[in-house]
Design a protein around this motif. Structure first.
Motif, PDB file in Angstrom:
ATOM      1  N   TRP A   1       9.133  -0.977  10.564  1.00 56.81           N
ATOM      2  CA  TRP A   1       9.150  -2.157  11.439  1.00 56.81           C
ATOM      3  C   TRP A   1       7.831  -2.281  12.202  1.00 56.81           C
ATOM      4  CZ3 TRP A   1      13.280  -4.459   9.676  1.00 56.81           C
ATOM      5  CH2 TRP A   1      14.311  -3.658   9.156  1.00 56.81           C
ATOM      6  N   GLY A   2       7.248  -1.141  12.565  1.00 64.10           N
ATOM      7  CA  GLY A   2       5.952  -1.181  13.225  1.00 64.10           C
ATOM      8  C   GLY A   2       4.868  -1.695  12.303  1.00 64.10           C
ATOM      9  N   LEU A   3       4.951  -1.337  11.018  1.00 61.05           N
ATOM     10  CA  LEU A   3       3.978  -1.837  10.056  1.00 61.05           C
ATOM     11  C   LEU A   3       4.163  -3.332   9.811  1.00 61.05           C
ATOM     12  CD1 LEU A   3       3.808   1.063   7.429  1.00 61.05           C
ATOM     13  CD2 LEU A   3       2.309   0.612   9.374  1.00 61.05           C
ATOM     14  N   TYR A   4       5.399  -3.797   9.820  1.00 64.53           N
ATOM     15  CA  TYR A   4       5.623  -5.245   9.707  1.00 64.53           C
ATOM     16  C   TYR A   4       4.921  -5.979  10.856  1.00 64.53           C
ATOM     17  CZ  TYR A   4       9.315  -4.402   6.225  1.00 64.53           C
ATOM     18  OH  TYR A   4      10.024  -4.032   5.104  1.00 64.53           O
ATOM     19  N   GLY A   5       4.955  -5.357  12.034  1.00 59.67           N
ATOM     20  CA  GLY A   5       4.299  -5.971  13.183  1.00 59.67           C
ATOM     21  C   GLY A   5       2.795  -6.096  13.032  1.00 59.67           C
ATOM     22  N   LEU A   6       2.209  -5.334  12.118  1.00 61.07           N
ATOM     23  CA  LEU A   6       0.763  -5.379  11.896  1.00 61.07           C
ATOM     24  C   LEU A   6       0.377  -6.396  10.828  1.00 61.07           C
ATOM     25  CD1 LEU A   6      -0.028  -1.552  11.897  1.00 61.07           C
ATOM     26  CD2 LEU A   6      -0.144  -3.151  13.819  1.00 61.07           C
TER      27      LEU A   6
ATOM     28  N   GLY B   1       0.829  -1.203   0.000  1.00 62.51           N
ATOM     29  CA  GLY B   1       0.000   0.000   0.000  1.00 62.51           C
ATOM     30  C   GLY B   1       0.864   1.254   0.000  1.00 62.51           C
ATOM     31  N   LYS B   2       0.222   2.406   0.141  1.00 62.72           N
ATOM     32  CA  LYS B   2       0.928   3.680   0.022  1.00 62.72           C
ATOM     33  C   LYS B   2       1.793   4.018   1.228  1.00 62.72           C
ATOM     34  CE  LYS B   2      -2.415   5.790  -3.129  1.00 62.72           C
ATOM     35  NZ  LYS B   2      -3.340   6.927  -3.353  1.00 62.72           N
ATOM     36  N   LEU B   3       1.599   3.330   2.351  1.00 59.77           N
ATOM     37  CA  LEU B   3       2.365   3.668   3.540  1.00 59.77           C
ATOM     38  C   LEU B   3       3.842   3.292   3.429  1.00 59.77           C
ATOM     39  CD1 LEU B   3      -0.090   2.789   6.466  1.00 59.77           C
ATOM     40  CD2 LEU B   3       0.561   5.048   5.608  1.00 59.77           C
TER      41      LEU B   3
ATOM     42  N   ALA C   1      -0.287  -8.062  21.309  1.00 56.38           N
ATOM     43  CA  ALA C   1       1.152  -8.303  21.478  1.00 56.38           C
ATOM     44  C   ALA C   1       1.577  -9.588  20.782  1.00 56.38           C
ATOM     45  CB  ALA C   1       1.510  -8.355  22.956  1.00 56.38           C
ATOM     46  N   MET C   2       0.741 -10.616  20.878  1.00 55.05           N
ATOM     47  CA  MET C   2       1.043 -11.881  20.201  1.00 55.05           C
ATOM     48  C   MET C   2       1.148 -11.675  18.697  1.00 55.05           C
ATOM     49  SD  MET C   2      -1.259 -15.381  20.018  1.00 55.05           S
ATOM     50  CE  MET C   2      -2.605 -14.566  19.127  1.00 55.05           C
ATOM     51  N   HIS C   3       0.167 -10.985  18.130  1.00 57.65           N
ATOM     52  CA  HIS C   3       0.168 -10.783  16.682  1.00 57.65           C
ATOM     53  C   HIS C   3       1.290  -9.854  16.247  1.00 57.65           C
ATOM     54  CE1 HIS C   3      -3.132 -12.956  14.818  1.00 57.65           C
ATOM     55  NE2 HIS C   3      -3.746 -12.859  15.976  1.00 57.65           N
ATOM     56  N   PHE C   4       1.584  -8.845  17.048  1.00 63.74           N
ATOM     57  CA  PHE C   4       2.675  -7.940  16.694  1.00 63.74           C
ATOM     58  C   PHE C   4       4.003  -8.690  16.683  1.00 63.74           C
ATOM     59  CE2 PHE C   4       5.891  -4.719  17.211  1.00 63.74           C
ATOM     60  CZ  PHE C   4       5.449  -3.702  16.387  1.00 63.74           C
ATOM     61  N   THR C   5       4.204  -9.566  17.652  1.00 64.31           N
ATOM     62  CA  THR C   5       5.422 -10.377  17.711  1.00 64.31           C
ATOM     63  C   THR C   5       5.561 -11.228  16.462  1.00 64.31           C
ATOM     64  OG1 THR C   5       5.349 -10.456  20.133  1.00 64.31           O
ATOM     65  CG2 THR C   5       6.661 -12.150  19.014  1.00 64.31           C
ATOM     66  N   ALA C   6       4.485 -11.927  16.106  1.00 64.15           N
ATOM     67  CA  ALA C   6       4.515 -12.798  14.934  1.00 64.15           C
ATOM     68  C   ALA C   6       4.748 -11.990  13.660  1.00 64.15           C
ATOM     69  CB  ALA C   6       3.205 -13.586  14.832  1.00 64.15           C
ATOM     70  N   GLY C   7       4.031 -10.866  13.517  1.00 61.69           N
ATOM     71  CA  GLY C   7       4.154 -10.058  12.313  1.00 61.69           C
ATOM     72  C   GLY C   7       5.546  -9.490  12.129  1.00 61.69           C
TER      73      GLY C   7
ATOM     74  N   LEU D   1       7.900 -12.274  11.032  1.00 62.24           N
ATOM     75  CA  LEU D   1       7.646 -12.636   9.636  1.00 62.24           C
ATOM     76  C   LEU D   1       8.215 -11.585   8.685  1.00 62.24           C
ATOM     77  CD1 LEU D   1       3.956 -13.893  10.002  1.00 62.24           C
ATOM     78  CD2 LEU D   1       5.916 -15.305   9.352  1.00 62.24           C
ATOM     79  N   GLY D   2       7.976 -10.314   9.003  1.00 65.71           N
ATOM     80  CA  GLY D   2       8.478  -9.247   8.153  1.00 65.71           C
ATOM     81  C   GLY D   2       9.990  -9.221   8.089  1.00 65.71           C
ATOM     82  N   CYS D   3      10.633  -9.459   9.234  1.00 67.93           N
ATOM     83  CA  CYS D   3      12.099  -9.405   9.305  1.00 67.93           C
ATOM     84  C   CYS D   3      12.763 -10.587   8.601  1.00 67.93           C
ATOM     85  CB  CYS D   3      12.548  -9.355  10.765  1.00 67.93           C
ATOM     86  SG  CYS D   3      12.278  -7.757  11.558  1.00 67.93           S
TER      87      CYS D   3
END
Length: 333
Positions: A130-135, A107-109, A204-210, A213-215
């Protein structure tokens, strides 16, 4: 046996903390938070080490084993059907091709391709990205799977994959309801803590996983050494499929057995992209052959020495994509 042990370990890491909370063995609020974090780590591990191979048909020679283990993505909030189209069909066929590979189109972000329009916000994407990867997995459990299903229908991909869109939509709705019931509604109902704390811990669980995954996924392709080719007017690419994978893909930490175990061999992204139907436990064994063959034909074989270097170079690529209309190609060391 290697895959069986890993499967048991990853599923245990996901299920046991959940059960310890639900049955009241763990009641301390900080210990409960720790359980949710462990579950987030396990979510990513299940995706890397079990679901990924299964949905590529690489976990087992038995198609039914692959089919049902592939559905494990549903118990962490995703959709096996959508994932196979996005990953197996689009990402593996059109790696780093703007407009086709959804992994470089968040997306545009964020600007993950030099062919995307650059906005002022992108100047600091190497900071907020990195915060967006967490989402990432939040999108799975909310709108992404539904939007993807209808987009794939319009693209003709559901038809080509013999997927009945209406049936899949019904299954998707049921899967999401069950997921929220088990992993959010039930903990809110039975845990002896405030409901809003459960919600925060779930996030927090989903942010950790995201973030994990992104990294792992993004430094494999959004790197200073990676190509982002465009097809010509007839839709043809300069290189054939296998050569294309070498130009667009990067390995990292080839000597780390522990990291390789956890990420399901995805530190050998080149080998995975060239041989996606081979179980990841064999990547290390064939890596030397792939590298030697690439060098013999004068083709690139990009590899970062360790995970930290891969992350740093990915961050620098994000910075350059945010600063320049066409990011300069550099090999950072």
């Amino acid at each position: 046996m290697h895959m069986v042990i890993k499967t048991i370990a990853m599923l245990a890491m996901y299920i046991i903390p959940y059960l310890l909370m639900i049955v009241g063995v763990i009641t301390n609020v900080w210990a409960i938070l720790a359980m949710w974090i462990v579950m987030g780590i396990a979510m990513a591990g299940i995706g890397f080490s079990i679901m990924h191979d299964a949905n590529h048909g690489a976990y087992s020679k038995n198609k039914k084993v692959n089919k049902y283990l592939g559905y494990l993505i549903n118990i962490v909030g995703g959709s096996a059907i959508n994932w196979k189209i996005q990953h197996n069909v689009l990402h593996h066929t059109y790696t780093n091709i703007d407009g086709m590979d959804e992994d470089i189109d968040p997306g545009k972000l964020m600007r993950l391709s030099p062919h995307k329009k650059r906005y002022m916000l992108h100047r600091i994407q190497h900071i907020y990205g990195w915060g967006l990867y967490g989402l990432m997995t939040f999108l799975w459990i909310t709108t992404k799977d539904f939007r993807q299903l209808f987009r794939y229908k319009n693209m003709g991909l559901t038809k080509s994959q013999n997927i009945n869109t209406q049936v899949q939509l019904f299954r998707l709705i049921i899967a999401k309801i069950l997921y929220y019931a088990v992993f959010l509604a039930l903990p809110i109902a039975v845990l002896n803590i405030n409901w809003w704390l459960v919600l925060i811990f779930f996030i927090a669980m989903h942010f950790t996983a995201g973030l994990i995954l992104g990294c792992v996924f993004q430094p494999a392709h959004v790197m200073p050494t990676a190509d982002f080719p465009l097809p010509d007017k007839e839709g043809n690419l300069e290189n054939d499929w296998a050569v294309h994978q070498l130009y667009t893909t990067t390995n990292f930490s080839p000597n780390s057995r522990l990291l390789g175990w956890y990420v399901g061999g995805l530190n050998y992204q080149i080998e995975h992209h060239l041989f996606p139907t081979i179980c990841h436990i064999h990547y290390r064994k064939i890596a030397g052959i792939v590298k030697q063959t690439a060098e013999e034909f004068g083709l690139p074989y990009h590899s970062q020495p360790n995970f930290l270097q891969a992350i740093l170079n990915h961050a620098r690529m994000l910075r350059d994509l945010g600063k320049y209309d066409v990011a300069p190609v550099k090999t950072y060391v």
